[in-house]
Design a protein around this motif. Sequence first.
Motif, mmCIF file in Angstrom:
data_model
loop_
_atom_site.group_PDB
_atom_site.id
_atom_site.type_symbol
_atom_site.label_atom_id
_atom_site.label_comp_id
_atom_site.label_asym_id
_atom_site.label_seq_id
_atom_site.Cartn_x
_atom_site.Cartn_y
_atom_site.Cartn_z
ATOM 1 N N VAL A 120 32.864 39.288 32.936
ATOM 2 C CA VAL A 120 34.083 40.100 32.982
ATOM 3 C C VAL A 120 34.624 40.332 31.569
ATOM 4 C CG1 VAL A 120 35.819 38.291 33.373
ATOM 5 C CG2 VAL A 120 36.173 40.545 34.329
ATOM 6 N N LEU A 121 34.474 39.363 30.688
ATOM 7 C CA LEU A 121 34.918 39.567 29.308
ATOM 8 C C LEU A 121 34.067 40.632 28.617
ATOM 9 C CD1 LEU A 121 36.850 38.823 27.075
ATOM 10 C CD2 LEU A 121 35.377 36.892 26.504
ATOM 11 N N LEU A 122 32.766 40.566 28.810
ATOM 12 C CA LEU A 122 31.901 41.621 28.265
ATOM 13 C C LEU A 122 32.250 42.976 28.887
ATOM 14 C CD1 LEU A 122 28.430 39.878 28.057
ATOM 15 C CD2 LEU A 122 29.643 40.977 26.164
ATOM 16 N N GLY A 123 32.522 42.970 30.187
ATOM 17 C CA GLY A 123 32.934 44.206 30.851
ATOM 18 C C GLY A 123 34.200 44.773 30.241
ATOM 19 N N HIS A 124 35.134 43.896 29.921
ATOM 20 C CA HIS A 124 36.381 44.343 29.298
ATOM 21 C C HIS A 124 36.124 44.913 27.901
ATOM 22 C CE1 HIS A 124 40.741 44.481 29.011
ATOM 23 N NE2 HIS A 124 40.584 44.116 27.756
ATOM 24 N N VAL B 163 39.330 34.655 38.178
ATOM 25 C CA VAL B 163 38.304 35.594 37.723
ATOM 26 C C VAL B 163 38.290 36.823 38.630
ATOM 27 C CG1 VAL B 163 35.846 35.921 37.240
ATOM 28 C CG2 VAL B 163 36.934 33.755 36.672
ATOM 29 N N GLN B 164 38.538 36.627 39.917
ATOM 30 C CA GLN B 164 38.618 37.767 40.831
ATOM 31 C C GLN B 164 39.799 38.670 40.460
ATOM 32 O OE1 GLN B 164 38.558 35.251 44.406
ATOM 33 N NE2 GLN B 164 36.919 36.562 45.167
ATOM 34 N N LEU B 165 40.918 38.064 40.094
ATOM 35 C CA LEU B 165 42.086 38.844 39.681
ATOM 36 C C LEU B 165 41.758 39.659 38.434
ATOM 37 C CD1 LEU B 165 45.173 39.388 40.097
ATOM 38 C CD2 LEU B 165 45.539 37.551 38.440
ATOM 39 N N TRP B 166 41.164 39.009 37.457
ATOM 40 C CA TRP B 166 40.800 39.665 36.210
ATOM 41 C C TRP B 166 39.790 40.786 36.473
ATOM 42 C CZ3 TRP B 166 37.885 36.646 31.814
ATOM 43 C CH2 TRP B 166 37.913 37.388 30.632
ATOM 44 N N ALA C 113 41.362 43.795 38.296
ATOM 45 C CA ALA C 113 42.181 44.612 37.386
ATOM 46 C C ALA C 113 41.291 45.516 36.543
ATOM 47 C CB ALA C 113 43.030 43.716 36.489
ATOM 48 N N LEU C 114 40.191 44.962 36.063
ATOM 49 C CA LEU C 114 39.266 45.767 35.269
ATOM 50 C C LEU C 114 38.608 46.840 36.129
ATOM 51 C CD1 LEU C 114 37.870 46.406 32.629
ATOM 52 C CD2 LEU C 114 36.261 44.544 33.090
ATOM 53 N N ILE D 254 39.512 56.550 45.133
ATOM 54 C CA ILE D 254 39.387 55.680 46.310
ATOM 55 C C ILE D 254 39.002 54.268 45.884
ATOM 56 C CG2 ILE D 254 38.068 55.255 48.426
ATOM 57 C CD1 ILE D 254 37.929 58.326 48.768
ATOM 58 N N ASP D 255 38.006 54.160 45.001
ATOM 59 C CA ASP D 255 37.598 52.843 44.509
ATOM 60 C C ASP D 255 38.711 52.192 43.688
ATOM 61 O OD1 ASP D 255 35.128 53.097 45.724
ATOM 62 O OD2 ASP D 255 34.131 53.838 43.914
ATOM 63 N N ALA D 256 39.443 53.003 42.932
ATOM 64 C CA ALA D 256 40.558 52.474 42.146
ATOM 65 C C ALA D 256 41.635 51.914 43.069
ATOM 66 C CB ALA D 256 41.144 53.556 41.244
ATOM 67 N N HIS D 257 41.910 52.626 44.155
ATOM 68 C CA HIS D 257 42.913 52.156 45.123
ATOM 69 C C HIS D 257 42.459 50.852 45.787
ATOM 70 C CE1 HIS D 257 46.125 52.261 48.044
ATOM 71 N NE2 HIS D 257 45.224 52.100 49.003
ATOM 72 N N GLU D 258 41.186 50.792 46.149
ATOM 73 C CA GLU D 258 40.640 49.579 46.771
ATOM 74 C C GLU D 258 40.725 48.390 45.807
ATOM 75 O OE1 GLU D 258 36.243 48.164 47.983
ATOM 76 O OE2 GLU D 258 36.909 50.010 48.988
ATOM 77 N N ALA D 259 40.368 48.621 44.550
ATOM 78 C CA ALA D 259 40.448 47.555 43.546
ATOM 79 C C ALA D 259 41.899 47.145 43.309
ATOM 80 C CB ALA D 259 39.793 48.002 42.240
#
Length: 201
Positions: A91-95, A125-128, A131-132, A144-149
């Motif tokens: 997730v850090l690399l993703g960020h 980690v799920q929260l982080w 959010a990403l 739609i995916d943004a709303h689901e996330a």
Amino acid sequence: GLYCISVNCMDNAEAQFTTALRLTTHQELWTFIVTNLASVYIREGNRHQELYSLLERINPDHNFPVRRFLRETLKMSNAEDLNRLTACSLVLLGHIFYVLGNHRESNNMVVPAMQLASKIPDMSVQLWSSALLRDLNKACGNTIDAHEAAQMHQNFSQQLLQDHIEACSLPEHNLTTWTDGSPPVQFQAQNGPTTSLASLL
């Protein structure tokens, strides 16, 4: 300090890490403390000068190849089956990729991070990750995916808030202010006498 970070007591985390830096002579512990203090400065967002000063203490020639170190961490954690470390690295690399505008690579990191965090399970980690994912999907126009996330993020936030409230009500929470002297809390052993934290150290 780590507990302080987990309950968003950043001033207390900084005080504890600063105290620990002052008291330690062990190089690996010093590096661990500095890394966590850097994470406090990063999370606060407006502590750039302190962060740069701290990073300079780690590596004065400013040659701090973060992505390479994170990739190495990812390889090691995969090899050792350290799921949380793997998820955090992903997730850090993703960020980092998201900030750099490389949305495809960001997605390639955050999706497996979320899947792994769900398996562990690790709600932070799920929260982080959620959010990403929300921000990434917004940036890519995937409403739609943004709303689901965003909904996942909201659910994780609510659960973590409940956990936070519960943790802050415990007597051990008083340790967040401890940087000197005797610890401010007593522990009651099951079927035994009250024990001070100092006697356990």
